[in-house]
Scaffold this active site. Structure first.
Site, PDB file in Angstrom:
ATOM      1  N   ASP A 141       0.845  -1.190   0.000  1.00 18.40           N
ATOM      2  CA  ASP A 141       0.000   0.000   0.000  1.00 18.40           C
ATOM      3  C   ASP A 141       0.886   1.247   0.000  1.00 18.40           C
ATOM      4  O   ASP A 141       1.882   1.308   0.723  1.00 18.40           O
ATOM      5  CB  ASP A 141      -0.897  -0.001   1.236  1.00 18.40           C
ATOM      6  CG  ASP A 141      -2.031   1.005   1.128  1.00 18.40           C
ATOM      7  OD1 ASP A 141      -2.232   1.558   0.036  1.00 18.40           O
ATOM      8  OD2 ASP A 141      -2.718   1.234   2.136  1.00 18.40           O
ATOM      9  N   HIS A 212      -6.981  -0.623 -10.211  1.00 19.96           N
ATOM     10  CA  HIS A 212      -6.838   0.408  -9.183  1.00 19.96           C
ATOM     11  C   HIS A 212      -5.776   1.429  -9.585  1.00 19.96           C
ATOM     12  O   HIS A 212      -5.965   2.640  -9.387  1.00 19.96           O
ATOM     13  CB  HIS A 212      -6.473  -0.258  -7.853  1.00 19.96           C
ATOM     14  CG  HIS A 212      -6.496   0.654  -6.674  1.00 19.96           C
ATOM     15  ND1 HIS A 212      -7.608   1.378  -6.312  1.00 19.96           N
ATOM     16  CD2 HIS A 212      -5.526   0.970  -5.767  1.00 19.96           C
ATOM     17  CE1 HIS A 212      -7.339   2.100  -5.229  1.00 19.96           C
ATOM     18  NE2 HIS A 212      -6.074   1.877  -4.886  1.00 19.96           N
TER      19      HIS A 212
END
Length: 302
Positions: A141, A212
């Site tokens: 992330d 994404h």
């Protein structure tokens, strides 16, 4: 001076508190109460505290203190296929981060005691750093995060009203982990747009337009629009997900990324990750500079 905790990497334990004014209390009352927490507002002593306010509330407390275009998350974002990002705006936001759960718990209690006369707790969520730098999908992330050298240029309002402050997007996303883990890794990688093991971006010819990465990497006039993410995991083995904690100097960048994820833009493409994660809250807060908060802090008796 910007609140240092925004850049305080390394703390493994986190607590997020959203507050609402009690009847009869004013915006100034709340800002004064938070400003009285002067000690934890800077990194040190084993705890970081970052404080933010609903933009309209900060503007009420500080005339000409809010950058142009900054507002609360006052209406849901409606995208493709009926997908929605809810608006759950509150009056203030406090982020307590520390080296262990005891430290975070103790300081959270102290913070709440300091504001008890002017605000009630609307939400409280504990978070932690999962697997060093990954979220609960198993992917790294924040790969697109700027370095700590570059982050201030991305996060901090440079001049004008609110200079030295930042805009925060705060969202809670629940994960449908069973459905996600049922996907083969190769399919997960197409959803994210990166390899799972080493976070290498997929080649352009195999990168889905709904990945994404495709929906979040946005260029304007040839320059990539950046934000600074401080996301962590939250929850239990049966109910869990990601706390999205994203900072930027301009709210419009955060809003554009959300709309691209939701499919609320002209192309109508929805981020494939939203098939496996669901936003259950959404709020914007203005994170004022320490110097602005200092004007509300009680005078030292010494």
């Amino acid at each position: 001076m910007t609140q240092a905790g925004i850049f305080g990497l390394g703390a493994p334990e986190h607590s997020y508190l959203e507050l609402d004014l009690v009847d009869g209390a004013s915006a100034v009352d709340l800002v004064k109460a938070v400003a009285g927490l002067a000690g934890p507002l800077s990194t040190g002593g084993g705890v970081n505290l970052v404080a933010g306010f609903r933009p309209e509330l900060w503007a009420e407390a500080v005339a000409a203190g809010l950058p142009a275009g900054v507002t609360g998350f006052n209406t849901p974002i409606v995208g493709a296929d009926g997908f929605q990002m809810p608006a759950t705006q509150h009056d203030a936001w406090l982020w307590i981060a520390g080296s262990d759960r005891t430290t975070v718990y103790t300081n959270s209690r102290d913070v709440l005691a300091a504001v008890v006369d002017v605000a009630t707790v609307a939400t409280e969520t504990g978070g932690w750093v999962y697997a060093h730098n990954r979220d609960l999908t198993g992917f790294v992330d924040g790969t697109e995060n700027p370095s700590l050298l570059d982050a201030p240029g991305v996060v901090i309002v440079a001049d004008g009203p609110g200079a030295g402050g930042s805009v925060l997007l705060y969202q809670k996303w629940t994960h449908a982990t069973g459905s996600w883990e049922a996907l083969p890794v190769a399919e997960q990688e197409k959803v994210i747009g990166r390899t799972k093991a080493d976070s290498v971006e997929l080649a352009e010819d195999v990168m889905p337009a709904t990945s994404h990465v495709s929906r979040n990497v946005v260029e304007e006039d040839g320059e990539e629009l950046k934000i600074f993410r401080r996301n962590v995991a939250y929850g239990t083995a049966t109910d869990h997900g990601t706390m999205f904690v994203g900072f930027a100097a301009q709210q419009r960048i955060l809003d554009l990324m959300l709309r691209r994820m939701a499919g609320a833009t002209e192309d109508g493409l929805r981020d494939a990750l939203t098939l496996y994660t669901t936003p259950v809250s959404g709020a914007y807060y203005f994170i004022p500079p320490v110097t602005a908060l200092a004007g509300f802090a009680p005078e030292d008796d010494d």
